[in-house]
Design a protein around this motif. Sequence first.
Motif, PDB file in Angstrom:
ATOM      1  N   LEU A  85     -17.207 -71.975  44.240  1.00 42.69           N
ATOM      2  CA  LEU A  85     -18.470 -71.255  44.356  1.00 42.69           C
ATOM      3  C   LEU A  85     -19.611 -72.214  44.691  1.00 42.69           C
ATOM      4  O   LEU A  85     -20.473 -71.906  45.530  1.00 42.69           O
ATOM      5  N   TYR A  86     -19.627 -73.372  44.064  1.00 41.37           N
ATOM      6  CA  TYR A  86     -20.699 -74.335  44.327  1.00 41.37           C
ATOM      7  C   TYR A  86     -20.700 -74.757  45.792  1.00 41.37           C
ATOM      8  O   TYR A  86     -21.758 -74.945  46.401  1.00 41.37           O
TER       9      TYR A  86
ATOM     10  N   ILE B 159     -35.521 -66.491  31.832  1.00 39.97           N
ATOM     11  CA  ILE B 159     -36.420 -65.604  32.578  1.00 39.97           C
ATOM     12  C   ILE B 159     -37.055 -66.344  33.751  1.00 39.97           C
ATOM     13  O   ILE B 159     -37.126 -65.830  34.878  1.00 39.97           O
ATOM     14  N   LYS B 160     -37.514 -67.574  33.498  1.00 40.98           N
ATOM     15  CA  LYS B 160     -38.162 -68.341  34.558  1.00 40.98           C
ATOM     16  C   LYS B 160     -37.175 -68.662  35.695  1.00 40.98           C
ATOM     17  O   LYS B 160     -37.524 -68.569  36.894  1.00 40.98           O
ATOM     18  N   LEU B 161     -35.945 -69.051  35.364  1.00 43.62           N
ATOM     19  CA  LEU B 161     -34.973 -69.390  36.395  1.00 43.62           C
ATOM     20  C   LEU B 161     -34.591 -68.155  37.229  1.00 43.62           C
ATOM     21  O   LEU B 161     -34.438 -68.259  38.452  1.00 43.62           O
ATOM     22  N   ILE B 162     -34.443 -67.024  36.584  1.00 47.37           N
ATOM     23  CA  ILE B 162     -34.132 -65.800  37.318  1.00 47.37           C
ATOM     24  C   ILE B 162     -35.287 -65.443  38.252  1.00 47.37           C
ATOM     25  O   ILE B 162     -35.079 -65.061  39.408  1.00 47.37           O
ATOM     26  N   TRP B 163     -36.506 -65.569  37.774  1.00 44.14           N
ATOM     27  CA  TRP B 163     -37.693 -65.308  38.604  1.00 44.14           C
ATOM     28  C   TRP B 163     -37.698 -66.242  39.817  1.00 44.14           C
ATOM     29  O   TRP B 163     -37.911 -65.792  40.958  1.00 44.14           O
ATOM     30  N   ASP B 164     -37.444 -67.530  39.581  1.00 45.92           N
ATOM     31  CA  ASP B 164     -37.438 -68.485  40.681  1.00 45.92           C
ATOM     32  C   ASP B 164     -36.310 -68.197  41.670  1.00 45.92           C
ATOM     33  O   ASP B 164     -36.473 -68.360  42.885  1.00 45.92           O
ATOM     34  N   GLY B 165     -35.146 -67.765  41.154  1.00 42.00           N
ATOM     35  CA  GLY B 165     -34.024 -67.469  42.028  1.00 42.00           C
ATOM     36  C   GLY B 165     -34.249 -66.245  42.887  1.00 42.00           C
ATOM     37  O   GLY B 165     -33.773 -66.178  44.020  1.00 42.00           O
ATOM     38  N   LEU B 166     -35.015 -65.284  42.369  1.00 51.03           N
ATOM     39  CA  LEU B 166     -35.271 -64.049  43.098  1.00 51.03           C
ATOM     40  C   LEU B 166     -36.463 -64.154  44.053  1.00 51.03           C
ATOM     41  O   LEU B 166     -36.466 -63.546  45.135  1.00 51.03           O
TER      42      LEU B 166
ATOM     43  N   ASP C 264     -30.515 -71.075  44.912  1.00 49.72           N
ATOM     44  CA  ASP C 264     -31.066 -69.904  44.234  1.00 49.72           C
ATOM     45  C   ASP C 264     -29.998 -69.125  43.485  1.00 49.72           C
ATOM     46  O   ASP C 264     -30.257 -68.575  42.406  1.00 49.72           O
ATOM     47  N   LEU C 265     -28.778 -69.070  44.036  1.00 52.78           N
ATOM     48  CA  LEU C 265     -27.695 -68.401  43.314  1.00 52.78           C
ATOM     49  C   LEU C 265     -27.420 -69.114  42.002  1.00 52.78           C
ATOM     50  O   LEU C 265     -27.186 -68.476  40.971  1.00 52.78           O
ATOM     51  N   PHE C 266     -27.482 -70.433  42.014  1.00 46.87           N
ATOM     52  CA  PHE C 266     -27.222 -71.177  40.780  1.00 46.87           C
ATOM     53  C   PHE C 266     -28.376 -71.044  39.794  1.00 46.87           C
ATOM     54  O   PHE C 266     -28.164 -71.063  38.584  1.00 46.87           O
ATOM     55  N   ARG C 267     -29.600 -70.891  40.296  1.00 49.68           N
ATOM     56  CA  ARG C 267     -30.707 -70.589  39.375  1.00 49.68           C
ATOM     57  C   ARG C 267     -30.453 -69.244  38.685  1.00 49.68           C
ATOM     58  O   ARG C 267     -30.681 -69.098  37.476  1.00 49.68           O
ATOM     59  N   LEU C 268     -29.998 -68.266  39.459  1.00 44.38           N
ATOM     60  CA  LEU C 268     -29.702 -66.954  38.882  1.00 44.38           C
ATOM     61  C   LEU C 268     -28.553 -67.042  37.879  1.00 44.38           C
ATOM     62  O   LEU C 268     -28.604 -66.414  36.812  1.00 44.38           O
ATOM     63  N   LEU C 269     -27.515 -67.800  38.219  1.00 37.82           N
ATOM     64  CA  LEU C 269     -26.377 -67.939  37.305  1.00 37.82           C
ATOM     65  C   LEU C 269     -26.784 -68.637  36.017  1.00 37.82           C
ATOM     66  O   LEU C 269     -26.442 -68.181  34.920  1.00 37.82           O
ATOM     67  N   ILE C 270     -27.505 -69.748  36.139  1.00 36.39           N
ATOM     68  CA  ILE C 270     -27.919 -70.478  34.941  1.00 36.39           C
ATOM     69  C   ILE C 270     -28.856 -69.621  34.095  1.00 36.39           C
ATOM     70  O   ILE C 270     -28.723 -69.553  32.866  1.00 36.39           O
ATOM     71  N   GLY C 271     -29.808 -68.950  34.754  1.00 33.42           N
ATOM     72  CA  GLY C 271     -30.721 -68.079  34.018  1.00 33.42           C
ATOM     73  C   GLY C 271     -30.012 -66.910  33.373  1.00 33.42           C
ATOM     74  O   GLY C 271     -30.269 -66.559  32.219  1.00 33.42           O
ATOM     75  N   GLY C 272     -29.067 -66.297  34.121  1.00 33.52           N
ATOM     76  CA  GLY C 272     -28.328 -65.158  33.571  1.00 33.52           C
ATOM     77  C   GLY C 272     -27.445 -65.551  32.408  1.00 33.52           C
ATOM     78  O   GLY C 272     -27.356 -64.827  31.401  1.00 33.52           O
ATOM     79  N   ILE C 273     -26.786 -66.692  32.503  1.00 28.79           N
ATOM     80  CA  ILE C 273     -25.956 -67.172  31.396  1.00 28.79           C
ATOM     81  C   ILE C 273     -26.811 -67.483  30.179  1.00 28.79           C
ATOM     82  O   ILE C 273     -26.430 -67.194  29.035  1.00 28.79           O
ATOM     83  N   SER C 274     -27.999 -68.044  30.400  1.00 33.32           N
ATOM     84  CA  SER C 274     -28.911 -68.345  29.289  1.00 33.32           C
ATOM     85  C   SER C 274     -29.288 -67.074  28.544  1.00 33.32           C
ATOM     86  O   SER C 274     -29.207 -67.003  27.310  1.00 33.32           O
TER      87      SER C 274
ATOM     88  N   LEU D  35     -33.836 -78.528  32.440  1.00 28.05           N
ATOM     89  CA  LEU D  35     -33.956 -79.435  33.584  1.00 28.05           C
ATOM     90  C   LEU D  35     -34.009 -78.667  34.899  1.00 28.05           C
ATOM     91  O   LEU D  35     -34.692 -79.083  35.844  1.00 28.05           O
ATOM     92  N   ALA D  36     -33.297 -77.546  34.969  1.00 26.17           N
ATOM     93  CA  ALA D  36     -33.287 -76.753  36.202  1.00 26.17           C
ATOM     94  C   ALA D  36     -34.634 -76.094  36.484  1.00 26.17           C
ATOM     95  O   ALA D  36     -34.856 -75.592  37.584  1.00 26.17           O
ATOM     96  N   LEU D  37     -35.528 -76.093  35.505  1.00 25.27           N
ATOM     97  CA  LEU D  37     -36.875 -75.577  35.738  1.00 25.27           C
ATOM     98  C   LEU D  37     -37.677 -76.504  36.648  1.00 25.27           C
ATOM     99  O   LEU D  37     -38.559 -76.052  37.388  1.00 25.27           O
ATOM    100  N   VAL D  38     -37.387 -77.796  36.596  1.00 29.26           N
ATOM    101  CA  VAL D  38     -38.199 -78.770  37.324  1.00 29.26           C
ATOM    102  C   VAL D  38     -37.407 -79.538  38.375  1.00 29.26           C
ATOM    103  O   VAL D  38     -37.982 -80.310  39.135  1.00 29.26           O
ATOM    104  N   LEU D  39     -36.094 -79.341  38.422  1.00 28.10           N
ATOM    105  CA  LEU D  39     -35.236 -80.026  39.379  1.00 28.10           C
ATOM    106  C   LEU D  39     -34.349 -79.009  40.087  1.00 28.10           C
ATOM    107  O   LEU D  39     -34.131 -77.905  39.583  1.00 28.10           O
TER     108      LEU D  39
END
Length: 251
Positions: free
Chosen positions: A92-93, A243-250, A99-109, A38-42
Amino acid sequence: MVSFDLMFFAITIPAVLFAGISKAGFGSGAAFASSSILALVLEPGVALGIMLPLLMLMDIFSLRPYWRRWSWLDFKRIAVGALPGVALGAWLYDIADPDLFRLLIGGISLGFVVWVIARARGWVRISTDPAGPVWGGVAGLAAGFTSFVSHAGGPPVAVYLLRQGLEKTAFQATTVITFWAINLMKFIPYSTLGIFTRQTLTADLLLAPFAVIGVFLGVRAHHLVPGKPFFMFTYVALTLTGIKLIWDGLF
């Protein structure tokens, strides 16, 4: 903004079904893949806000099939540790940007997939000696934090419970009640931080039937379906979305 168009439902309905199946049938560890998708599109906060009430609904329907088959001792150890973990996630939230949360979600994934591969290849070994209360608290702390920021508390709970030597159904039951409690802990800070909105609640009403269907499918799959194909699909999905979420966060 949430646009309730065909693309929204094409992504959210399979994601919610998948979360229900994982949560009710396969130890909850992979359910957080739905939040990653869901974080890919929202916006990450919107994705978290949509998923929490649905996960809580899944918890209610998942508890009955496993009622009182859990380990009370292990549940209490994890729940006590989860409280400060949830508080840390809320802090933290409050200060972080999306973008930090995109990185966190992507990194945890991605971290979840790496952990699974490392275990499968023997690079990481989980002790067969039962873990004590301190390790239960540490697992709860990690689960509370990762669950708050990405609904991804499954791995630390699984690592702890695997050491306790629980049989399959007791393991599943303890996982179910643990995340029922952690999701309740998250509800008030999610509300005060503005994560829930009229749009997220509308989305929840529309998606609730699919959450319930996913739970019933998961309970049935727990007794009939081998977990390996299910988790292989999960690992591929988590790798791509991470990978996609980390890319978007960076970028």
